[in-house]
Design a protein around this motif. Structure first.
Motif, PDB file in Angstrom:
ATOM      1  N   GLY A 159       7.149  -3.634  76.319  1.00  8.60           N
ATOM      2  CA  GLY A 159       7.465  -2.344  75.720  1.00  8.60           C
ATOM      3  C   GLY A 159       8.823  -1.817  76.152  1.00  8.60           C
ATOM      4  N   ALA A 181      13.624   0.344  69.816  1.00  8.55           N
ATOM      5  CA  ALA A 181      12.763  -0.817  70.053  1.00  8.55           C
ATOM      6  C   ALA A 181      13.539  -2.105  70.263  1.00  8.55           C
ATOM      7  CB  ALA A 181      11.793  -0.993  68.888  1.00  8.55           C
ATOM      8  N   VAL A 184       0.675  -1.839  72.276  1.00 10.67           N
ATOM      9  CA  VAL A 184       1.824  -1.145  72.860  1.00 10.67           C
ATOM     10  C   VAL A 184       2.772  -0.772  71.731  1.00 10.67           C
ATOM     11  CG1 VAL A 184       3.819  -1.333  74.394  1.00 10.67           C
ATOM     12  CG2 VAL A 184       1.630  -2.374  75.053  1.00 10.67           C
ATOM     13  N   SER A 185       3.145   0.497  71.670  1.00 14.80           N
ATOM     14  CA  SER A 185       4.050   0.991  70.635  1.00 14.80           C
ATOM     15  C   SER A 185       5.279   1.610  71.284  1.00 14.80           C
ATOM     16  CB  SER A 185       3.356   2.044  69.757  1.00 14.80           C
ATOM     17  OG  SER A 185       2.187   1.514  69.151  1.00 14.80           O
ATOM     18  N   ASP A 186       6.444   1.303  70.746  1.00 16.23           N
ATOM     19  CA  ASP A 186       7.674   1.946  71.203  1.00 16.23           C
ATOM     20  C   ASP A 186       7.825   3.271  70.471  1.00 16.23           C
ATOM     21  OD1 ASP A 186       8.271  -0.182  72.867  1.00 16.23           O
ATOM     22  OD2 ASP A 186       9.439  -1.227  71.345  1.00 16.23           O
ATOM     23  N   SER A 227       7.640   3.760  75.716  1.00 17.85           N
ATOM     24  CA  SER A 227       6.544   3.126  74.985  1.00 17.85           C
ATOM     25  C   SER A 227       5.222   3.675  75.496  1.00 17.85           C
ATOM     26  CB  SER A 227       6.602   1.605  75.136  1.00 17.85           C
ATOM     27  OG  SER A 227       6.723   1.224  76.489  1.00 17.85           O
ATOM     28  N   ASP A 282       4.219   4.563  63.171  1.00 23.24           N
ATOM     29  CA  ASP A 282       3.749   3.440  63.989  1.00 23.24           C
ATOM     30  C   ASP A 282       2.401   2.972  63.451  1.00 23.24           C
ATOM     31  OD1 ASP A 282       5.899   3.688  65.832  1.00 23.24           O
ATOM     32  OD2 ASP A 282       4.838   5.282  66.887  1.00 23.24           O
ATOM     33  N   ARG A 338       2.445  -7.402  72.985  1.00 19.55           N
ATOM     34  CA  ARG A 338       2.296  -6.045  72.458  1.00 19.55           C
ATOM     35  C   ARG A 338       0.935  -5.752  71.843  1.00 19.55           C
ATOM     36  NH1 ARG A 338       7.282  -3.336  72.022  1.00 19.55           N
ATOM     37  NH2 ARG A 338       8.771  -4.414  73.377  1.00 19.55           N
TER      38      ARG A 338
END
Length: 529
Positions: A227, A57, A51-53, A42, A319, A378
């Motif tokens: 994440g 996920a 926060v992005s995976d 992440s 995303d 997140r």
């Protein structure tokens, strides 16, 4: 000189390294990327507040995995979070099939589609309660699963025997039609089958859809708090506390083979890292055999079989940093961490058929992740860190849509495909696109550049179809982590039991390496301490 060298710091490589360290081996892990984790990472690359995976996920297989449970990663700070609902499949008319956390609530929702379907779901889950634990144990142990397989066979007989086996072999469309009178249960099964590269009409897709649906009912679709990278951090922390060494930005260029045995690896920088006992490879099968080992060290039959190795679908992912919650037309979808976006089972069939013909789908099935709904850490309150991925052919022949996408994946094609996914989501959530504060596009070629195991975005390391599991994975007659080169073990999802974040291929490879040195019992003793 370490006892073992592990190529790749994905979840399977890290699990293998941990288990070898538990048995007292010295271990060195070499990872080509600057950061560990493989497809479990992440970042804050879309927006600094989100926060992005990057890849995977949601982790129902991790939640059910006895391999990961024995590692006790909570001691390394790993915590799990759940969305209020597991997953939803909305329809454009406002109806919505929802897999809830409690079976009674799932059943009640499905009864709204057809009165008998609530009981049908409860009956299906009751069967899972009888056979599920042994089935999971059999899946996550080396092939053939002798002890767990015998227990499973006994449970299968008690749960209906051949009739249950027939159900699991059915295409998911047929399974849904036999089990449910309404659309709700059929949607849950078919959407979950499409988590793999299995069309609704594919033999065995019913069994996979049932497995994922029942795992979702029993374990949910949990996410690591903070994440996906938190799962990797826990594995790395555990390994390092046991003396294991992790070296990132160290690409392995070849496996050193002497006298038919793997004795170490050579890095792209020219360094030779010798291994006293074993080399374990968390790589794709074609990369291991063709690129790292070399044809001169392999039997001709294996090389011929590799020509027939089939990758799973390519993947295209977007995303988003959303400024507000997703405005689903079906309000029941708002509490789901995972949402399946498609026009029912027919829409899934149309989507899979287009891929089978080499066409870029014009109305792509989108597997949508609402990450802040699943884990409030997140993104800021009132916003949503979200993503969606869809599949495209590994080899594109034409575009079923209007954009002329060829698979070059230049900036024009990437933008066009991302827009197409957003238009699809907008159909089920009007106003969605107005909420997009930032987006990031991960085309198939981008995914491969970030993780070489994801060949053109193939997230399963090989098809899930029935011609390539178990003894056929990665090629006929294999099915185990041992390779034709002594001391070399395949520790990736290219080996049984395949894709998903559960650690079983890495664990199987570690146990095979220990068994080759008569040390398998050491692992069991170490894990009891």
């Amino acid at each position: 000189m370490p006892d073992a060298v592990v190529i790749g710091a994905g979840p399977n490589g890290l699990v293998a390294a941990n288990l070898l360290a538990d048995a007292g081996w010295s271990v060195e892990v070499l990872e080509a990327q600057p950061d560990p984790g493989g497809a479990v990472r992440s970042d804050r690359g879309v927006h600094p507040d989100y926060v992005s995976d990057l890849f995977s996920a949601f982790y129902p297989l991790a939640a059910a995995s006895p391999v990961l449970a024995r590692l006790e990663l909570a001691a390394e700070g790993l915590r799990w979070s759940h969305a209020p609902s597991v997953l939803a499949h909305p329809l454009t008319d406002g109806r919505c099939a929802v897999l809830e956390r409690r079976v009674e609530e799932t059943s009640a929702g499905l009864a709204g589609f057809a009165a008998a379907d609530g009981d049908a779901w409860r009956d299906m889950y009751e069967v899972w309660g009888r056979v599920g634990p042994d089935l999971v144990q059999a899946l996550f142990t080396p092939f053939p699963p002798v002890r767990s397989g015998l227990r499973l066979a006994a449970k299968l007989r008690a749960a209906g025997g051949l009739r249950l086996a027939r159900k699991l072999a059915l295409p998911v469309r047929r399974l849904g039609e036999e089990e449910f009178a309404g659309d709700g249960g059929r949607l849950l099964l078919a959407g979950n089958a499409l988590h793999a590269d299995l069309a609704p009409e594919a033999v065995g897709s019913g069994g996979f859809g049932w497995l994922m649906s029942m795992l979702g009912q029993s374990h949910g679709f949990p996410v690591p708090v903070g994440g996906a990278g938190a799962l990797t951090s826990a594995l790395v922390s555990r390994l390092q506390r046991r003396g294991g060494v992790l070296r990132c930005s160290e690409r392995v260029a070849s496996v050193v083979v002497r006298g038919g045995r793997a004795v170490g690896v050579r890095t792209a920088g020219g360094e030779t890292v010798m291994a006293r006992r074993a080399v374990l490879a968390d790589t794709s099968a074609p990369a291991l055999y063709r690129d790292l080992v070399g044809e001169e060290n392999l039997p001709a039959r294996l090389l011929r079989d590799l020509e027939r190795f089939q990758w799973d679908f390519a993947t295209f992912k977007v995303d988003w940093a959303l400024t507000g919650p997703v405005p689903w037309t079906a309000p029941q979808a708002a509490g789901a961490g995972t949402v399946h976006v498609a026009d029912g089972v027919d829409g899934l069939t149309r989507f899979a058929s287009q891929i089978a013909m080499g066409l870029v789908p014009d109305e792509p099935f989108a597997l949508f992740g609402a990450m802040t709904t699943a884990d409030p850490s997140r993104s800021p309150a009132g916003t949503e860190s979200a993503w969606a991925y869809t599949h495209v052919p590994q080899r594109i022949t034409s575009d079923a849509g209007p954009d002329g996408i060829t698979g070059r994946w230049d900036s024009r094609e990437q933008e066009a495909m991302a827009d197409r996914i957003e238009v699809q989501v907008e159909r089920f959530a009007p106003g969605f696109r107005a909420l997009i504060g930032a987006r990031r596009i991960l085309a198939p070629t981008t995914l491969q550049a970030m993780n070489e195991n994801l060949h053109n975005g193939a997230i399963g390391n090989g098809t899930t179809a029935l011609h390539q599991p178990a003894i056929f994975r990665p090629t006929p007659g294999t099915g185990r982590p041992e390779t034709p080169v002594k001391g070399l073990h395949l520790a990736s999802a290219a080996a049984h039991p395949g894709g998903g974040v559960h650690g079983a291929p890495g664990a199987n490879a570690a146990r095979a390496a220990l068994r080759a040195h008569g040390l398998h019992s050491l692992l069991h003793r170490a894990q009891r301490m």
